[in-house]
Design an enzyme around this catalytic site. Structure first.
Site, short mmCIF file in Angstrom:
data_model
loop_
_atom_site.label_atom_id
_atom_site.label_comp_id
_atom_site.label_asym_id
_atom_site.label_seq_id
_atom_site.Cartn_x
_atom_site.Cartn_y
_atom_site.Cartn_z
N ASP A 1 0.85 -1.19 0.00
CA ASP A 1 0.00 0.00 0.00
C ASP A 1 0.89 1.24 0.00
OD1 ASP A 1 -2.18 1.64 0.11
OD2 ASP A 1 -2.93 0.91 2.03
N ASP B 1 -3.38 2.47 -5.84
CA ASP B 1 -2.28 2.59 -4.90
C ASP B 1 -2.07 1.37 -4.01
OD1 ASP B 1 -4.58 2.91 -3.45
OD2 ASP B 1 -3.87 4.61 -2.28
N GLU B 2 -2.70 0.23 -4.30
CA GLU B 2 -2.52 -0.94 -3.45
C GLU B 2 -2.75 -2.22 -4.25
OE1 GLU B 2 -5.49 -1.62 -0.40
OE2 GLU B 2 -6.85 -0.19 -1.38
#
Length: 414
Positions: A27, A121-122
């Protein structure tokens, strides 16, 4: 974006047993804010909020320095500024975020063939088959974090466990800039003291329901009879809560080829009645959507516009194209046509453009004779933007709109 502010950060050392930790959750820390600061290193360590400087805007992201004041994503900008009056507001740069995300995901793909993207983003990374050649989480995690920072300037936190749920929860506890490995024999001690809000899928409303039954921690849920949980919350939710409270999560890491839709919204600084200004905003939003499609290597068949009026009444209109496209001109013209079909509008508060029915990119057909030419030109513009910045080459009509913005003041948030 998480509301995590780093105050309960928990990390593990290299001595922790990682033999059962077969899944990583990677993350990127405060991604939008961290990415924006790459161009503004002078603001590092300061409370920065990503969004438009308008009381009608919402927070897109915030640095950890701003989060300590209680600022978080989706919060009205006016409230964020009351909580953190010294916050510095930066406009979001979605083409930059898309490019950096693609670069990070490429690094994850280099690490393992088993990568499940959860968003920009993860992602989950399966490492069960890598131990013999690359080692376990204690080796892969730090090397991956170091490579992300060296090649992009971004910082990632990583959680490692035998299940996706525990790995994701571990990465949130490791923030910022940490690695937390949770061995199987430590899952229950790790889980049970956590608040019920840490259960995957439990939002504020469900949290209130749990509290009414005296369930405040994951341990409280675990120590409640499963049949009682099912009677209180229904069969599916009761089983879900019971399983997660004991760390049971059978889901494997599954590759997701791409997002299901790509879109942007914009809230105006003032309600807009001028059709030309509305078209200009549609142009700006659709340009961003087209760029994101091309960056992701996908095309979309359905274009949707969202219109929210001054009284908060909201309508959507969609059109499915004969062929999928990633060409901005096609998206813009389709969105303009949808807007024109609405006729004379009352004052508009928000406009949005979204592309859906996404599929892998293919050669363009004959829907528009010059589609291939326009697509090549737009990719050339993408390359210029990547090298010299997003404002280097823009459509003339968009440039006129940006000049008009300077005359009328700031705008609301995407």
């Amino acid at each position: 974006m998480s509301k995590q502010d780093g105050s309960n950060r928990l990390v593990s050392g290299p001595e922790v047993d990682d033999t059962t930790a077969s899944i990583l959750h990677v993350d990127l820390d405060a991604f939008f804010a961290s990415a924006s600061l790459l161009a503004r290193p002078d603001l590092a360590g300061k409370p920065v909020v990503i969004g438009h400087d308008s009381s009608r805007s919402v927070v897109t992201a915030a640095t950890y320095e701003a989060r300590k004041y209680g600022v978080h994503s989706a919060m009205p900008m006016a409230r964020a500024m009351r909580l953190c009056p010294n916050a510095i507001i930066l406009d979001p740069d979605f083409p930059l975020y898309s490019r950096l995300s693609k670069q990070v995901m490429g690094l994850l793909d280099d690490t393992s063939p088993d990568v499940e993207r959860l968003g920009i983003d993860e992602a989950f990374v399966g490492i069960a088959g890598l131990r013999r050649l690359a080692g376990g989480a204690n080796r892969i995690g730090p090397e991956l974090r170091a490579r992300i920072t060296a090649e992009t300037g971004l910082v990632a936190s990583i959680g490692a466990a035998s299940t996706k749920y525990v790995a994701k929860l571990a990465s949130s506890r490791a923030k910022p800039d940490g690695l937390l490995v949770v061995p199987d024999d430590q899952v229950i001690p790790f889980l049970h003291p956590q608040p019920v809000s840490a259960l995957w899928g439990v939002g504020p409303a469900q949290q209130e329901r749990l509290a009414r039954y005296g369930l405040h921690t994951i341990g409280d849920v675990a120590n409640t009879a499963p049949d009682r949980l099912r009677s209180w919350f229904g069969d599916a939710t009761g089983r879900h809560l019971a399983d997660l409270s004991w760390g049971r999560d059978p889901r494997a890491v599954e590759e997701r080829e791409h997002e299901k839709s790509f879109g942007h919204n914009h809230t105006f600084f003032r309600d807009v009645t001028d059709p030309v200004e509305q078209q200009g905003e549609i142009l700006r939003l659709a340009t961003g959507v087209g760029r994101r499609l091309r960056d992701a290597g996908v095309q979309a068949r359905t274009v949707t516009i969202t219109v929210r009026f001054h009284d908060f009444r909201t309508i959507t209109r969609s059109r499915t194209l004969p062929e999928a496209t990633d060409v901005t001109r096609v998206i813009v013209e389709t969105a303009w046509a949808l807007l024109e079909q609405l006729g004379q509008l009352p004052p508009v508060r928000l406009l949005g453009v979204r592309a859906s029915s996404v599929q892998g990119a293919a050669d363009h057909g004959l829907l528009w004779d010059d589609t291939a030419t326009w697509g090549s030109a737009e990719r050339a513009m993408d390359a210029v933007h990547d090298r010299f910045g997003a404002a280097t080459v823009v459509p003339a009509s968009m440039l006129r709109r940006e000049r008009k913005r300077e005359d009328t003041g700031p705008s609301g948030g995407d």
